[in-house]
Each structure stands twice: as C-alpha cells, then as structure tokens.
Design an enzyme around this catalytic site. Sequence first.
Site, mmCIF file in Angstrom:
data_model
loop_
_atom_site.group_PDB
_atom_site.id
_atom_site.type_symbol
_atom_site.label_atom_id
_atom_site.label_comp_id
_atom_site.label_asym_id
_atom_site.label_seq_id
_atom_site.Cartn_x
_atom_site.Cartn_y
_atom_site.Cartn_z
ATOM 1 N N THR B 360 36.166 129.749 36.024
ATOM 2 C CA THR B 360 36.704 130.985 36.618
ATOM 3 C C THR B 360 38.115 131.337 36.190
ATOM 4 O OG1 THR B 360 37.599 130.029 38.617
ATOM 5 C CG2 THR B 360 35.297 130.702 38.643
ATOM 6 N N CYS B 361 38.264 132.610 35.937
ATOM 7 C CA CYS B 361 39.468 133.002 35.246
ATOM 8 C C CYS B 361 39.913 134.378 35.652
ATOM 9 C CB CYS B 361 39.151 133.084 33.792
ATOM 10 S SG CYS B 361 38.214 134.536 33.501
#
Lengths: 242, 536
Positions: B360-361
């Site tokens: 996740t970014c």
Amino acid sequence: MNLTVVEGMQSEIFVPVTPDPVWTPLTKPLNTCKVAFITAGGIHRKSQAPFDTSGDYSYRSIPSAISTSELMVTHGGFDNSDINKDVNAMFPLDRLHELVKEGFIGSLAKEMYGFMGGGGNVDKFRSETGPEIAEKLKVQGVDIVLCTGGCGTCHRSATIVTRCCEEKGMSCCVIAALPPIAKQQGAPRITAPHVPIGSNAGEPNNKEMQTAILKDTLRFMAEEAEHYGMCKVLPYEYRHNV
Amino acid sequence: MSITTETVKSHLKDPAIFCCQRKKGLVIGPADLEDPDLFEDMMEAGLLTLSEEGLTIEQVLGAVLITDCDALSPILPTMVDTVKQPVAEEKKKTPEKAEEKSQSKITGEKEDKVLRTLVKRYYKVTDVVTGDITSFENGVVTIDRKLMEEALQADPIVKEIKIDVIKPEERHIHTDTIMDVCPVAAKVEGSLGEGITNVLEGAVFMLTGVDEDGTQVHEFGSSEGFLDERMAFGNPGCADEEDIIIRVEAVVQRLTGMERRGPYAAHKCEDVIIQAVRNVLRKTTDVPVREELCKDVKKYDKPRVVLVKEIMGQGAMHDNILCPTEPCGVPGGQKNVDLGNVPLMLSPNEVRDGGIHALTCIGPATKEMTRHYFREPLVEALAEDKELDLIGVIFVGSPQVNDEKAFVSERLGAWIETMDIEGAVVTTEGFGNNHIDFTSHIEQIGKRDIPVVGVSFCAYQGQLVVGNKYADAMIEINKDKEGFENEIAGCSEICPKDAARAVQMLKNKMMGVEIKPASRKWSQEVIDNNNRLLGL
C-alpha cells in the site's frame, strides 16, 4: 453482441491540454550567466519545517553557500533512499559550485528554493508560489533557472513554477525523470536523463554523471533549444534497485 | 448458499446436503441445506461427493439431527431421528455432466464452463482477547502475547511491535498512519482461488507504523489522528462499522520509513501474528455464519473483457506481494517491483481469494489496501455480470523510470492484442506519475480498437498530468468534497457504485452508445448524474 445500455452517460475525468507557449531566449554566453537551481523534490534545510507530504504549496529558501550536509528531503511520493545517500541526486548544489569554479557558468544565485510538488495545488502554485519564486529569482539577477521534479505531480508543480520564471524573463529548463508530464504541462525546455524518480539529477555519489547532466542541460539551452517545448534525451542511465 | 423456502419445492427429490456444519438437535429446514443447483460445480471442484445412501430433501425436512454433521456431506438415514416419505427410486441425482456436454456439442451452443470454484466460509468473531495461547473458539479469537516477541524475529528492521484490540465503540483513540487493513483468511482445501478458505467475519487486522524518531512511515501524507476520523469505515479496503480491529503497531528503524525495506519489514512481522490466527482458523470447529461461492466461469457466448489493475511498483511502500501461500499473506508471494512490474494475469477467483497483499502506497485515501483486493468491487461486478465474460485480471506495476513505464505498457498492449477481447477496464490506485502509464495502458488498448474505460482518482488534486484521445470514457472515484487526497484511509478507493458506473460505461462504449465528453474541470455533478441514470 447484445448488452444493456444506458443513454446519456458522461465521461467524468478531464484529459489535460497543454498550455500556451512561454519563451525567454538565452542570449548570453554560459560563462557570464547567473544560474539558480530550484526543485519540487521536497529538499529543505534540516533546520526548516518539513513539508506536509500530502500536499504543500509553501517553499523553503536554500542559501547556495550552505553545505549539502545541512539539507534533507521530506517527500512521500517516492523511495527516498538515494537522496538520503546524496542530496545532489535531486538538488546538485555541490556540482553547481564546481561548475562556477571551472568557469563553465558565471555565478550562482545567492538564494535558491525547494518545494514539495507532490500532490501540489495547481492554482496555488500557478498564482502564488510560482510568481513569488520567480520574483525572488529575478530580483537576484538570475539568467538561467534549472529545475527538478520528484514524482509525477512534482513534475507538474515544477513545470508550473518554471513557466512562471520563464514568463518573468529567465531561461528555464526542467531536468525531467518523467518527460511526458513536463511536456504536457508546458515546460519551455526539457532534458531527460534515464533516471528514476528520486534521483532526478543523477545517480547518488556519481559526481561524473551529475556533472554531465548539468553540463549537457546548460549546453542544450545555449546551443540547441531554439524554440519553446524542445526536449533532449540525455545519454545517462541509472537504475535504482530499490 | 442455502436453499430458500420458495425454491425448495423444485428440489424435493434432490440430495439433501448441509450447507454448513450443523449441531445435533437441529430440526432440519430449507435454510440448512445447500442449493442443489450448485452440486455440479462443487463436485467438479472436489468439494462434494454424493452418497448412494444419502437422503433427499423431502426425506429430511422437519427431521431432527441426532448427530453433529459437517458441511457439504450427504445426510444419511442414521443421522436423523426419522426419514420422511421415502421415495426409493429417485432418492439421488447424480449430475450427468458428460452427457450434457455431448449434447451441447451437437446443438453447437456452448454452455458456460465453470473453471474453478472457491467457497469462502465466514466465521463470526464475537470477541478478541490476548492470552497465553492462540485460539479461536466459540467466536472468540485469543492471541498469544508471546507472538509479539516472535514477530520481532521476522525482521531486525522492526524495533518494536505492539498489539491491541479496538472495539467499534472504542475508536476515538490516537492511531499512527494506517499502513494496511488485512482480513484473516486461511486456506483449508485447494490452492489460491479454488477449494475452501475460512475467513474471520467481524474482525480485521490493521497495521500502523512510525520510525524510531516517531516519524510516520511510508506515505504520501499520513492518516495519523483519531481512528474514528481517519478511516472510511465500510469501504471495501477498510474495516466495517461493526468490525473489531486488531491493531499491530510497528516501530521501524530510523530513516527506513520511506525506503522499501522499512514498510516491508513491518508487513512481514504483522503476518507472523496473522499466520498464528490463520492456523487456528483453519481447524475451527465453529459453525460458519455464511458461505460465499465464487466461480471462475467461461461464458462462451458472451463478449470477452479484461480488467487491468495498475498497482504501484516504485519501491518504498510502492510495492505489492502477488500470490502468497496463504490468502492475503506475505510469505511465498512475489513482489511486483522485483518482477520488473511486467503485467501478470490472475483469475478473478485468485484475486478474491487474497492473491494480493498490498504494501500500500500513495496517499491514504487513494491507496488500495489488502482487504480491497479481497472484495474488489470491479472484480465482483465484472465476474458476476451475466452479459460479459471476464477472462481475468491483469496486474501491472507502475515503475519509477519513464522508459520502464513505456516498456510495461507496450508489453501490456502486445499481450492484449493476442487476447481477442472486446472490452477492457483499466484502474489505478493513487495519482501523479502513475497516470503516465495509466493513460498509456488506455492508449495501448484503445489504439487496437478495443473499447476501454479508465477508473482513477483525479478530481482536483490528482487531475491528470498527461492524457490522450482514447481516455474518453473515464470514471472518477474521488469521495472528498474538495477533490483532495484527504488522508482518510480508503476514502477515495473504488466502491460498488464506481464499479457499476464503470461496467455500464464499458457496455455503452462496446455497443457504440455515445459517452459525452468530460467537462473541462472536475465536477461532482457529472458523477451524481451518471449515478442517477443508473438508479444508484
């Protein structure tokens, strides 16, 4: 083919158009030019407040006499490890001093600027941050402005501020890791080394590459870039194995 | 997938099979029985074996179960107190697959083919506590406190791990930035995308992180703050309103929060704890509260479409783990950054079975967390659409180098050309540089005369930085009033309404129905109006 259709739907996302050209020709020899470097890659002094990584249109002044060991990055849009190793990978201040010493360029602006262009508020950059930075550089008598972006929206913010400087009568070039963005957003001049986001000015601790990117960019401005929107791909390649 | 009282009449002579585990003493009703229409698929998937001795539905309705009985096993005469109305010669029906197949060959019409079947069995969690041993009994998850020590051993970059349990009414507490929300799902039978997966319902893991200096890790912005204000509860990637949150707080080594190794280490350590819970969930004797039957189906006579999901691939937190050994797990998976971000195909069921663990970014609001992929609205909408044949889900990473963006996008185009598809949807999480390859993917598909719809957060802050003429049918997923990345985890991810608009816009485009050009600035009205047209 037989599919259910619903008439009247409208596309929800606008596809950008490139803005009008801006252009200030470079008329002086490089060795008499005063050069400034600005970056949207989130560089600031360690003593200054860090940027808000979710979007921030403020900027920080960076005296060109400062040691690069006093600089750092605050940016959430890319892997920071290269800049953590060598800040010149985004903001090549040490290389610029060497170019002055060598006589390749005339002098450096006393004050340069860092901002964090990631997720940048387009209107604020266009109407406040860009004009302010342009004014401050113009007052210092700057002839050439070089600029790096970091991430994608950084390239957008970098290009907006660069256009403000060009409008103010300085010749500008974006050193782009993501040239399609600089082009679409209307950068007056672009050079594009093959580098990843996060080391936009060249491989960390690779003095030769960083110097070559700067020299090629300046030569391109002086000798080749005859009109608005030209882009030169530079033959330097660095792969960052994150 | 139990049978309803309405449909039971047409199945009276079909075999009686419990849909879930049942306890002794039960008076058997339609709701306890599996829908016989699903038997063929289940037998094909190896989930069900019928017995000669098995009773029919009319023989067991109203009878009392005199022994505990497993899910998906035939009800035998010895298991009930009485056998109602025995009908000897019709007591079983073995689906005659081979014969049906040969018939369809003769008529030239191809019937849908079920490629694989996955049953997700959901187990209700009533409480989560810490204790001396990890267990799951009678709805209570107990997490062994010693796991925190064990988890620390997984990676020396993680300096400290804490666990606590947050009940729905206790969410007004401080949280560090929310790195991920991860469901607990354990493989019971079969491999990823088929067989049986046990899933906890009503409890999820949430990973948060800071570095040793207290700096929030891994994000473009941060969702630190009061938890009740910092997550879009109920969105696909988030905790639901009623979920108990098992929080794992990681402290990583100084200055590694924005380097690839830091966030990855935190995910690795969290997974050690989740794995312990998976191991007890796998063997649970609790009764599932519901089952979800997911099928990968080849629909021969329907237009072939593909879903392309651009995921981040730029190092730091911008990475994903593909096809881990356990659903939503870490070990055994491949990292898309290490694979060069080239496009890869997963079946819809592989995605729905936790084939992606998201590191996740990008911004908290626009990222897709692990739970998002476990219940991805576009995968669901396209897979379940009766008019379309979803052939698969392509995951393509977004590299950090411009040349590589072009490379992965051109490879996608070349692959698409061979697929003989008639439509595609391209999505991306985040915004900014990834829009270069996102719009390039749209171009690669569009220039091959394949109708394509793009789905992204753009709005104000994320307005496209590049574009092309093929990006003329686009779905905006922003949920923030001002159009900003608002630092509320999961706020502007793809939700079911967005998915419905995307599917409809694709159908319109495939049928040649005009899609009006976008207005020159982001406008919520356009989105609301599209929703209205669809009755959403």
